[in-house]
Design an enzyme around this catalytic site. Structure first.
Site, PDB file in Angstrom:
ATOM      1  N   GLU A 100       0.843  -1.205   0.000  1.00  0.00           N
ATOM      2  CA  GLU A 100       0.000   0.000   0.000  1.00  0.00           C
ATOM      3  C   GLU A 100       0.875   1.251   0.000  1.00  0.00           C
ATOM      4  O   GLU A 100       1.985   1.251   0.513  1.00  0.00           O
ATOM      5  CB  GLU A 100      -0.926  -0.059   1.233  1.00  0.00           C
ATOM      6  N   ASP A 101       0.360   2.314  -0.592  1.00  0.00           N
ATOM      7  CA  ASP A 101       1.120   3.568  -0.632  1.00  0.00           C
ATOM      8  C   ASP A 101       1.202   4.234   0.736  1.00  0.00           C
ATOM      9  O   ASP A 101       2.269   4.612   1.189  1.00  0.00           O
ATOM     10  CB  ASP A 101       0.505   4.538  -1.673  1.00  0.00           C
ATOM     11  N   ASP A 104      -3.262   6.084   6.403  1.00  0.00           N
ATOM     12  CA  ASP A 104      -3.645   7.357   7.022  1.00  0.00           C
ATOM     13  C   ASP A 104      -4.506   7.040   8.256  1.00  0.00           C
ATOM     14  O   ASP A 104      -3.975   6.832   9.336  1.00  0.00           O
ATOM     15  CB  ASP A 104      -4.389   8.178   5.959  1.00  0.00           C
ATOM     16  N   PHE A 153      -0.523  16.347   4.247  1.00  0.00           N
ATOM     17  CA  PHE A 153      -0.939  15.817   2.959  1.00  0.00           C
ATOM     18  C   PHE A 153       0.249  15.751   1.996  1.00  0.00           C
ATOM     19  O   PHE A 153       0.923  16.740   1.748  1.00  0.00           O
ATOM     20  CB  PHE A 153      -2.060  16.662   2.345  1.00  0.00           C
ATOM     21  N   ARG A 166       0.385  11.713  -9.540  1.00  0.00           N
ATOM     22  CA  ARG A 166       0.834  10.339  -9.289  1.00  0.00           C
ATOM     23  C   ARG A 166       2.157  10.025  -9.988  1.00  0.00           C
ATOM     24  O   ARG A 166       2.912   9.158  -9.574  1.00  0.00           O
ATOM     25  CB  ARG A 166      -0.210   9.326  -9.781  1.00  0.00           C
TER      26      ARG A 166
HETATM   27  P1  IMP Z   1      -7.045   5.630   5.092  1.00  0.00           P
HETATM   28  O1  IMP Z   1      -8.191   4.694   4.929  1.00  0.00           O
HETATM   29  O2  IMP Z   1      -7.436   6.890   5.826  1.00  0.00           O
HETATM   30  O3  IMP Z   1      -5.835   4.965   5.740  1.00  0.00           O
HETATM   31  O4  IMP Z   1      -6.640   6.176   3.682  1.00  0.00           O
HETATM   32  C1  IMP Z   1      -5.989   5.443   2.798  1.00  0.00           C
HETATM   33  C2  IMP Z   1      -5.989   6.070   1.418  1.00  0.00           C
HETATM   34  O5  IMP Z   1      -6.209   7.497   1.407  1.00  0.00           O
HETATM   35  C3  IMP Z   1      -4.623   5.876   0.841  1.00  0.00           C
HETATM   36  O6  IMP Z   1      -4.521   4.627   0.201  1.00  0.00           O
HETATM   37  C4  IMP Z   1      -4.505   7.048  -0.109  1.00  0.00           C
HETATM   38  O7  IMP Z   1      -5.065   6.691  -1.355  1.00  0.00           O
HETATM   39  C5  IMP Z   1      -5.326   8.133   0.516  1.00  0.00           C
HETATM   40  N1  IMP Z   1      -4.455   9.078   1.260  1.00  0.00           N
HETATM   41  C6  IMP Z   1      -4.291   9.177   2.583  1.00  0.00           C
HETATM   42  N2  IMP Z   1      -3.419  10.159   2.908  1.00  0.00           N
HETATM   43  C7  IMP Z   1      -3.023  10.698   1.734  1.00  0.00           C
HETATM   44  C8  IMP Z   1      -2.098  11.758   1.402  1.00  0.00           C
HETATM   45  O8  IMP Z   1      -1.443  12.416   2.241  1.00  0.00           O
HETATM   46  N3  IMP Z   1      -1.938  12.022   0.064  1.00  0.00           N
HETATM   47  C9  IMP Z   1      -2.610  11.326  -0.899  1.00  0.00           C
HETATM   48  N4  IMP Z   1      -3.470  10.333  -0.636  1.00  0.00           N
HETATM   49  C10 IMP Z   1      -3.671  10.024   0.679  1.00  0.00           C
HETATM   50 MG    MG Z   2      -4.505   4.198  -1.858  1.00  0.00          MG
END
Ligand code: IMP
Ligand code: MG
Length: 181
Positions: A100-101, A104, A153, A166
């Site tokens: 995963e990238d 968050d 962010f 991207r």
């Molecule tokens: P989560 O469910 O809040 O952990 O969010 C996960 C997804 O939100 C990641 O796979 C990203 O696609 C997107 N995301 C969360 N933080 C960022 C950020 O700082 N920049 C860009 N995309 C983000």
């Molecule tokens: Mg993602």
């Protein structure tokens, strides 16, 4: 300074630093899975670049299957339910590494793990390029982690701002970022 749509971003993690860290993560994974044949499951779109660079450094036998997570409204239970699309391999009794990238809140990863667990893999581990520990809303054990960052962010190296950025080969941070955005 890099302008993406209405926002200004500044350099944050350079490409050499990313490259070095990914080499290290790959070594950890190569050692952990020495005599195994894991299936790497990267989550599209965000992890395409990380997955490509990581997998180039993986020297054990392995398989690869990109998936996508989609939300759909469930009329029975209120709220949105996550669905995994593109999983065309049988993962039962297999060692899975989710790629995963960024983690968050961790809520997406929690749902992915719940869905994959239904398919009875032997093990699931997580490789994440970035994590925002102070933003996590559910405990997620990240087994292979690139960088822990503040709740700011970021964009680039697969991550987008409103669909853009991207393709940038380094990670940028929003110039005036505060938790949440
Ligand atoms: P989560 O469910 O809040 O952990 O969010 C996960 C997804 O939100 C990641 O796979 C990203 O696609 C997107 N995301 C969360 N933080 C960022 C950020 O700082 N920049 C860009 N995309 C983000
Ligand atoms: Mg993602």
């Amino acid at each position: 300074m890099i302008q993406i749509k209405d926002k200004e971003f500044v350099p944050f993690i350079g490409k050499e630093v990313i490259e070095e860290r990914i080499k290290f993560l790959a070594q950890q994974i190569n050692t952990s899975y020495q005599d195994k044949t894991p299936i790497f499951i990267p989550i599209l779109n965000g992890s395409f670049m990380f997955a490509a660079d990581l997998l180039k450094k993986i020297n054990i036998s392995c398989e690869l299957c990109f998936i996508r997570v989609s939300s759909y409204e469930n009329i029975q239970s209120s709220g949105s339910v996550k669905q995994l699309l593109g999983l065309d391999k049988d993962i039962s009794d297999r060692d899975v590494v989710i790629v995963e990238d960024i983690i968050d809140t961790g809520l997406t990863m929690r749902e992915i793990i719940n869905e994959l667990n239904k398919l009875k893999p032997k093990s699931i581990k997580i490789a994440a390029l970035l994590s925002k520990p102070t933003a996590h809303k559910t405990p997620i054990a990240i087994d292979f982690i690139g960088f822990e960052i503040e709740d700011k962010f970021v964009v680039g190296y697969g991550l987008d701002y409103d669909g853009m950025g991207r393709n940038i080969e380094e990670i940028l941070v929003l110039k005036h970022s505060s938790p949440g955005i």
